[in-house]
Scaffold this active site. Sequence first.
Site, short mmCIF file in Angstrom:
data_model
loop_
_atom_site.label_atom_id
_atom_site.label_comp_id
_atom_site.label_asym_id
_atom_site.label_seq_id
_atom_site.Cartn_x
_atom_site.Cartn_y
_atom_site.Cartn_z
N LYS A 33 -2.75 9.40 4.23
CA LYS A 33 -3.00 8.54 5.37
C LYS A 33 -1.77 7.69 5.66
O LYS A 33 -0.92 7.54 4.78
CB LYS A 33 -4.23 7.65 5.13
N HIS A 34 -1.58 7.21 6.78
CA HIS A 34 -2.27 7.10 8.05
C HIS A 34 -1.45 7.88 9.07
O HIS A 34 -0.45 7.35 9.57
CB HIS A 34 -2.38 5.66 8.49
N ARG A 49 0.84 -1.20 0.00
CA ARG A 49 0.00 0.00 0.00
C ARG A 49 0.88 1.25 0.00
O ARG A 49 0.43 2.33 -0.38
CB ARG A 49 -0.91 0.02 1.23
N HIS A 70 -6.40 -2.96 12.23
CA HIS A 70 -7.74 -3.50 12.03
C HIS A 70 -8.07 -4.54 13.10
O HIS A 70 -9.22 -4.93 13.27
CB HIS A 70 -7.88 -4.14 10.65
N ASP A 126 -14.95 1.75 14.17
CA ASP A 126 -15.21 0.46 14.79
C ASP A 126 -14.02 -0.50 14.71
O ASP A 126 -14.13 -1.66 15.08
CB ASP A 126 -16.45 -0.20 14.17
#
Length: 163
Positions: free
Chosen positions: A53-54, A20, A66, A142
Amino acid sequence: MFAPDADVNNNPDNPIINIRSYGENANEVARHVQAYIEGAHSDSKHPVLVTAKHFPGHGDTAQDSHLALARIDATRERMNAIELVPFRAAIAKGVDAVMTAHMAVPSLEPEEIPATVSSKVLTDLLRNELKFNGLIVTAAMDMPGLAQMFDTGEASVRALEAG
């Protein structure tokens, strides 16, 4: 989709950033991030909003945010020299938004909380020091890296208060 990924992939044990990222070299990642922003902003009739990001950099973690609270144990000096380089470049190039990471960064925030809910990371560093005036967004609220510590309501309020 939120892009570009401004993480420097400098930890071979990182289970999530990998391909990524634009690479292992902070300056190379910064150049690619700036090129992405330039391309996305190149058509004034059809601009594309971009999100680096991040923040403040997820490349040197060994945890998948995650699944758990990721952590980067780099010194502030190391953060300045590597992790923050692509974000500085993105801000200089006019990035529209910055996405925060659900990760602990003790050199920036001594309390064991995610950057997403830290005013030291979002307000003191990103807004005041790096002079970012755009939109700050979070990774999914979440995700266990945040949700294991705070319920959604509390996490949301803390994120807003943080910056």
